[in-house]
Design an enzyme around this catalytic site. Structure first.
Site, mmCIF file in Angstrom:
data_model
loop_
_atom_site.group_PDB
_atom_site.id
_atom_site.type_symbol
_atom_site.label_atom_id
_atom_site.label_comp_id
_atom_site.label_asym_id
_atom_site.label_seq_id
_atom_site.Cartn_x
_atom_site.Cartn_y
_atom_site.Cartn_z
ATOM 1 N N GLY A 89 -13.196 -33.910 -46.222
ATOM 2 C CA GLY A 89 -14.039 -33.054 -45.123
ATOM 3 C C GLY A 89 -13.031 -32.989 -43.904
ATOM 4 O O GLY A 89 -12.329 -33.161 -43.825
ATOM 5 N N ARG A 90 -13.976 -32.348 -42.995
ATOM 6 C CA ARG A 90 -13.089 -32.223 -41.547
ATOM 7 C C ARG A 90 -13.010 -33.494 -40.899
ATOM 8 O O ARG A 90 -12.132 -33.389 -39.843
ATOM 9 C CB ARG A 90 -13.842 -31.025 -40.917
ATOM 10 C CG ARG A 90 -13.372 -29.950 -41.649
ATOM 11 C CD ARG A 90 -13.535 -28.502 -40.735
ATOM 12 N NE ARG A 90 -14.294 -28.743 -39.305
ATOM 13 C CZ ARG A 90 -15.480 -28.089 -39.316
ATOM 14 N NH1 ARG A 90 -16.154 -27.382 -40.149
ATOM 15 N NH2 ARG A 90 -15.913 -28.144 -37.974
ATOM 16 N N GLU A 93 -9.785 -35.432 -40.012
ATOM 17 C CA GLU A 93 -8.669 -34.677 -38.848
ATOM 18 C C GLU A 93 -8.841 -35.303 -37.638
ATOM 19 O O GLU A 93 -7.948 -35.295 -36.581
ATOM 20 C CB GLU A 93 -8.834 -33.211 -39.037
ATOM 21 C CG GLU A 93 -9.571 -32.497 -38.383
ATOM 22 C CD GLU A 93 -9.730 -30.958 -38.374
ATOM 23 O OE1 GLU A 93 -8.983 -30.445 -38.998
ATOM 24 O OE2 GLU A 93 -10.341 -30.660 -37.748
ATOM 25 N N CYS A 119 -9.728 -36.200 -51.127
ATOM 26 C CA CYS A 119 -9.337 -35.030 -50.325
ATOM 27 C C CYS A 119 -8.778 -35.294 -49.051
ATOM 28 O O CYS A 119 -7.459 -35.558 -49.041
ATOM 29 C CB CYS A 119 -10.663 -34.276 -50.231
ATOM 30 S SG CYS A 119 -10.898 -32.565 -49.959
ATOM 31 N N HIS A 120 -9.294 -34.746 -47.984
ATOM 32 C CA HIS A 120 -8.587 -34.984 -46.833
ATOM 33 C C HIS A 120 -8.742 -36.399 -46.086
ATOM 34 O O HIS A 120 -7.965 -36.632 -45.011
ATOM 35 C CB HIS A 120 -9.181 -34.113 -45.550
ATOM 36 C CG HIS A 120 -9.159 -32.361 -45.988
ATOM 37 N ND1 HIS A 120 -9.814 -31.767 -46.717
ATOM 38 C CD2 HIS A 120 -8.322 -31.721 -45.278
ATOM 39 C CE1 HIS A 120 -9.095 -30.594 -46.880
ATOM 40 N NE2 HIS A 120 -8.331 -30.516 -45.787
ATOM 41 N N TYR A 139 -6.411 -33.161 -50.981
ATOM 42 C CA TYR A 139 -6.544 -31.612 -51.159
ATOM 43 C C TYR A 139 -5.069 -31.168 -50.976
ATOM 44 O O TYR A 139 -4.350 -31.889 -50.028
ATOM 45 C CB TYR A 139 -7.233 -31.380 -50.016
ATOM 46 C CG TYR A 139 -7.418 -29.851 -50.086
ATOM 47 C CD1 TYR A 139 -8.478 -29.251 -51.212
ATOM 48 C CD2 TYR A 139 -6.893 -28.900 -49.194
ATOM 49 C CE1 TYR A 139 -8.415 -28.037 -51.246
ATOM 50 C CE2 TYR A 139 -7.171 -27.766 -49.264
ATOM 51 C CZ TYR A 139 -7.704 -27.269 -50.324
ATOM 52 O OH TYR A 139 -8.082 -25.634 -50.418
#
Length: 189
Positions: A89-90, A93, A119-120, A139
């Site tokens: 997800g975000r 980051e 993923c992320h 990802y």
């Protein structure tokens, strides 16, 4: 199988499935999972986002559920945990900007404890400097970060996962069956 104590580091706008599914699945087979987020305590929640693949050049994002945290980040000592889960997800980051988060991630590699990232989540691994020489899926947009961190990007099907030593990674939530099976195998070693 002996029950393990597993740490999940997450944050606002974590991917809904990549947080809820491993959290619930690992508890369903008897493990204790403590979900934490910097600057939040047990009982607080994080927002989740649903990332979907609908034929566009990248994923779409929709509001997800609220996810309740089960432990207080400030109270966490990674030495008390057998394994780590990093959802995508975000959240990764901005979590990668937190020195305490990066130190926790490094602990699991320094002590060869199982780590599952999806993923992320690879953004946290790259920022923590733990990917040198490791196969890592993520990802596809995270490929440059994996490679700049010295890792070998595993370009695998979205339903597959890859294990390299103590690390299990996958491109996104469609890989949950393979990713969780490989992670659980590491937990039983």
């Amino acid at each position: 199988m002996s029950a393990k104590r597993i740490l999940m580091i997450t944050g606002d706008f974590t991917e809904d499935y990549e947080t809820m599914v491993p959290f619930q699945a690992l508890m369903a087979v008897g493990h204790q999972v403590d979900a934490v987020c910097p600057d939040k305590k047990a009982g607080d929640s994080v927002a989740t986002a649903i990332h979907d693949f609908e034929g566009d050049q990248t994923y779409t994002e929709k509001p997800g559920h609220r996810f309740a945290l089960t432990a207080t980040f400030a109270d966490i000592d990674p030495a008390n945990y057998d394994a780590l889960v990093i959802p995508g997800g975000r959240a990764p980051e901005y979590l990668r900007l937190n020195g305490a988060v990066l130190a926790m991630v490094r602990h699991f590699f320094e002590h060869d404890k199982p780590v599952a990232a999806v993923c992320h989540g690879a953004q946290l691994l790259a920022a923590a400097g733990v990917l040198k020489g490791k196969q890592c899926s993520a990802y596809p947009a995270c490929q440059p970060e994996v490679e700049l961190a010295g890792g070998h990007f595993a370009d695998i099907e979205v339903t597959d996962a890859v294990t390299d030593g103590n690390l299990v990674t996958a491109p996104a939530w469609p890989a949950h069956p393979a990713w969780l099976a490989q992670f659980m195998a590491l937990l039983d070693r």
